[in-house]
Design a protein around this motif. Sequence first.
Motif, short mmCIF file in Angstrom:
data_model
loop_
_atom_site.label_atom_id
_atom_site.label_comp_id
_atom_site.label_asym_id
_atom_site.label_seq_id
_atom_site.Cartn_x
_atom_site.Cartn_y
_atom_site.Cartn_z
N LEU A 35 0.83 -1.20 0.00
CA LEU A 35 0.00 0.00 0.00
C LEU A 35 0.87 1.25 0.00
O LEU A 35 1.93 1.28 0.62
CB LEU A 35 -0.91 0.02 1.23
N ARG A 36 0.41 2.28 -0.67
CA ARG A 36 1.09 3.57 -0.74
C ARG A 36 0.10 4.68 -0.44
O ARG A 36 -1.09 4.56 -0.71
CB ARG A 36 1.70 3.81 -2.13
N GLY A 37 0.61 5.77 0.09
CA GLY A 37 -0.21 6.95 0.33
C GLY A 37 -0.48 7.66 -0.98
O GLY A 37 0.08 7.31 -2.03
N GLU A 42 5.05 5.79 1.87
CA GLU A 42 4.56 4.64 2.60
C GLU A 42 3.21 4.96 3.23
O GLU A 42 3.01 6.04 3.79
CB GLU A 42 5.57 4.26 3.69
N ALA A 43 2.28 4.03 3.15
CA ALA A 43 0.94 4.23 3.70
C ALA A 43 1.01 4.24 5.22
O ALA A 43 1.81 3.52 5.82
CB ALA A 43 0.01 3.12 3.22
N ARG A 44 0.15 5.06 5.82
CA ARG A 44 0.09 5.15 7.28
C ARG A 44 -1.34 4.85 7.74
O ARG A 44 -2.30 5.20 7.06
CB ARG A 44 0.50 6.54 7.75
N GLN A 47 -4.93 6.86 7.25
CA GLN A 47 -4.86 7.79 6.12
C GLN A 47 -5.25 7.06 4.83
O GLN A 47 -5.19 5.84 4.74
CB GLN A 47 -3.46 8.38 5.99
N GLU A 48 -5.62 7.85 3.83
CA GLU A 48 -5.98 7.29 2.52
C GLU A 48 -4.79 6.52 1.95
O GLU A 48 -3.63 6.93 2.09
CB GLU A 48 -6.34 8.44 1.57
N ALA A 49 -5.08 5.40 1.32
CA ALA A 49 -4.04 4.58 0.71
C ALA A 49 -4.58 3.94 -0.56
O ALA A 49 -5.78 3.83 -0.75
CB ALA A 49 -3.58 3.50 1.68
N HIS A 50 -3.66 3.53 -1.43
CA HIS A 50 -4.04 2.78 -2.62
C HIS A 50 -3.10 1.59 -2.77
O HIS A 50 -2.01 1.58 -2.22
CB HIS A 50 -4.03 3.67 -3.88
#
Length: 126
Positions: A35-37, A42-44, A47-50
């Motif tokens: 997942l990435r922001g 890096e996604a947290r 928070q929104e992620a894809h």
Amino acid sequence: MTHGPRIVDARLHLLSRQVLDVDGEPVSTVDDLELRGPDGSEARAGQEAHVAAILVGPALVTRLFGGRAPTSRMPRIAWDDVGHLGTAVELAVSSDGLDADWVEHWVRERLVERIPGGRHDPEGDR
């Protein structure tokens, strides 16, 4: 026709699904997701992620035993290569260009082929 982002339930629509290449050939199963922001970082949590990639192969096994495969050897398939989500994850590319099955090739070349008869294709004799 242009489609916007699609919201999916990862547990329901992705994890443990069979991955098929563009020719319908099995590649692997989805073990995990990368997942990435929104900005590619890096996604947290919270928070929104894809989804940037689907991870296949030994990713889950290493995590179950408390380890982590080296990032360079985590078999991943870019999300851009996914063509359709249905009962299987269908890719828009051939598996020939993917490194997703490197573990299978390694086992075949280093273990199976050393077993007497391991280089023999039993279906080739018909």
